[in-house]
Design a protein around this motif. Sequence first.
Motif, PDB file in Angstrom:
ATOM      1  N   SER A 117      49.329  20.326   6.451  1.00 36.80           N
ATOM      2  CA  SER A 117      50.673  19.842   6.728  1.00 36.80           C
ATOM      3  C   SER A 117      50.975  18.554   5.973  1.00 36.80           C
ATOM      4  N   PHE A 118      52.154  18.031   6.230  1.00 32.75           N
ATOM      5  CA  PHE A 118      52.690  16.866   5.534  1.00 32.75           C
ATOM      6  C   PHE A 118      52.147  15.568   6.124  1.00 32.75           C
ATOM      7  N   GLY A 119      52.042  15.530   7.439  1.00 38.20           N
ATOM      8  CA  GLY A 119      51.598  14.324   8.120  1.00 38.20           C
ATOM      9  C   GLY A 119      52.758  13.437   8.514  1.00 38.20           C
ATOM     10  N   GLY A 120      52.487  12.500   9.423  1.00 36.03           N
ATOM     11  CA  GLY A 120      53.517  11.584   9.863  1.00 36.03           C
ATOM     12  C   GLY A 120      52.918  10.435  10.640  1.00 36.03           C
ATOM     13  N   PRO A 121      53.616   9.304  10.695  1.00 39.81           N
ATOM     14  CA  PRO A 121      53.105   8.126  11.398  1.00 39.81           C
ATOM     15  C   PRO A 121      53.070   8.350  12.901  1.00 39.81           C
ATOM     16  N   GLU A 122      52.163   7.627  13.562  1.00 33.78           N
ATOM     17  CA  GLU A 122      52.037   7.751  15.014  1.00 33.78           C
ATOM     18  C   GLU A 122      52.147   6.405  15.715  1.00 33.78           C
ATOM     19  N   GLY A 123      52.799   5.459  15.043  1.00 31.99           N
ATOM     20  CA  GLY A 123      53.053   4.155  15.633  1.00 31.99           C
ATOM     21  C   GLY A 123      53.763   3.279  14.625  1.00 31.99           C
ATOM     22  N   PRO A 124      54.396   2.200  15.075  1.00 27.84           N
ATOM     23  CA  PRO A 124      55.178   1.340  14.171  1.00 27.84           C
ATOM     24  C   PRO A 124      54.402   0.831  12.971  1.00 27.84           C
ATOM     25  N   ASP A 125      53.112   0.493  13.165  1.00 31.12           N
ATOM     26  CA  ASP A 125      52.332  -0.059  12.063  1.00 31.12           C
ATOM     27  C   ASP A 125      51.958   0.994  11.020  1.00 31.12           C
ATOM     28  N   ASP A 126      52.105   2.258  11.367  1.00 33.81           N
ATOM     29  CA  ASP A 126      51.766   3.340  10.432  1.00 33.81           C
ATOM     30  C   ASP A 126      52.898   3.643   9.458  1.00 33.81           C
ATOM     31  N   VAL A 127      54.112   3.234   9.778  1.00 35.46           N
ATOM     32  CA  VAL A 127      55.278   3.769   9.076  1.00 35.46           C
ATOM     33  C   VAL A 127      55.272   3.440   7.591  1.00 35.46           C
ATOM     34  N   MET A 128      55.180   2.175   7.227  1.00 32.91           N
ATOM     35  CA  MET A 128      55.236   1.823   5.806  1.00 32.91           C
ATOM     36  C   MET A 128      54.031   2.353   5.026  1.00 32.91           C
ATOM     37  N   PRO A 129      52.787   2.233   5.546  1.00 31.45           N
ATOM     38  CA  PRO A 129      51.672   2.845   4.812  1.00 31.45           C
ATOM     39  C   PRO A 129      51.848   4.347   4.610  1.00 31.45           C
ATOM     40  N   PHE A 130      52.354   5.029   5.624  1.00 33.09           N
ATOM     41  CA  PHE A 130      52.628   6.460   5.486  1.00 33.09           C
ATOM     42  C   PHE A 130      53.643   6.721   4.384  1.00 33.09           C
ATOM     43  N   LEU A 131      54.766   6.000   4.409  1.00 35.29           N
ATOM     44  CA  LEU A 131      55.803   6.210   3.399  1.00 35.29           C
ATOM     45  C   LEU A 131      55.301   5.873   2.001  1.00 35.29           C
ATOM     46  N   GLU A 132      54.458   4.874   1.891  1.00 31.64           N
ATOM     47  CA  GLU A 132      53.876   4.541   0.582  1.00 31.64           C
ATOM     48  C   GLU A 132      52.985   5.678   0.082  1.00 31.64           C
ATOM     49  N   ASN A 133      52.278   6.349   0.988  1.00 28.05           N
ATOM     50  CA  ASN A 133      51.503   7.524   0.595  1.00 28.05           C
ATOM     51  C   ASN A 133      52.424   8.638   0.099  1.00 28.05           C
TER      52      ASN A 133
END
Length: 314
Positions: free
Chosen positions: A11-27
């Motif tokens: 799958s694509f994946g997705g963040p699971e908390g506020p601190d995950d959001v930017m690192p996820f989007l950068e990936n």
Amino acid sequence: MADYDALLLLSFGGPEGPDDVMPFLENVVRGRGVPRERLLEVAEHYQGFGGVSPINQQNRELLEALRPVLDVPVYWGNRNWHPFGEDTVRRMKDDGVRKAAVLATSAFAGYSSCRQYYEDIKRISIEGGPELIKMRHFGDHPGFVAAMADHTRAALERLGRDDARLVFTAHSIPVSMAETAGPSGGLYEAQIRRSAELVNKALGRDEPWDLVWQSRSGPPQVPWLEPDVCDFLRGTDAPAVVLVPIGFVSDHMEVVYDLDTEARDVAAERGLPMERAATVGTHPSFVRMVRELMAEPEPVPCPLTCCPAPRRHR
């Protein structure tokens, strides 16, 4: 019948908390030159939901639904967030898996919806690890169609309007990408239209329906598939609509934000009655479809020239 001894949900994946959001989007945008301002704008969509994308939990629910109907172990890996596919494949190797069917959480042809998953499989494969076989496109499979038809019927019943128009939605892509999807081009849109036709037929409806697009993210000078769902809602003369997210298999962020938030706001501004059908999710027909796909002869991989990567615009 292919001799699989495991299933990998990729799958694509997705963040699971506020601190995950930017690192996820950068990936997600690594190497694409996307301005940070755009990432911050998209990050706000996630932060509005507590920094959590629904996709990971929905993948967990799909895994739990699959385990009782399959006689092989079920694994899960993502492209852009934990659990990463490469970590999962190392675990599969340690578990002695030799050959695994790969179910990508996308039903149709196209670079982002198919070819990129082949690239993921090549990237995460390791020496001595399992052979990974991507299963075929499944947007026309009776199990997918039945699940979408059931969810659409439920949305029509919630709306309570016999005159509601079905408006099928899928992720917009650059026109240049759509034109090169499939061996002869145009397959992404053609497959989606075919799925919509089959769902409409399964509902026993003769009324016209529409196909619109959502979640555009590219620069304005690059043509993407249109009309956008919100533009359609602003201009339609339909007395009521049911949005049917035919292009997605789970209610992830692009469904809950672009449809349940933005599109719903547009409909409310117009006084347009609107309901949104659920995606296939863990519908029993969809779950059985996975078992049936694994029982089919091993699919022939798409040619390497099929669905080429898009040219990046800066």
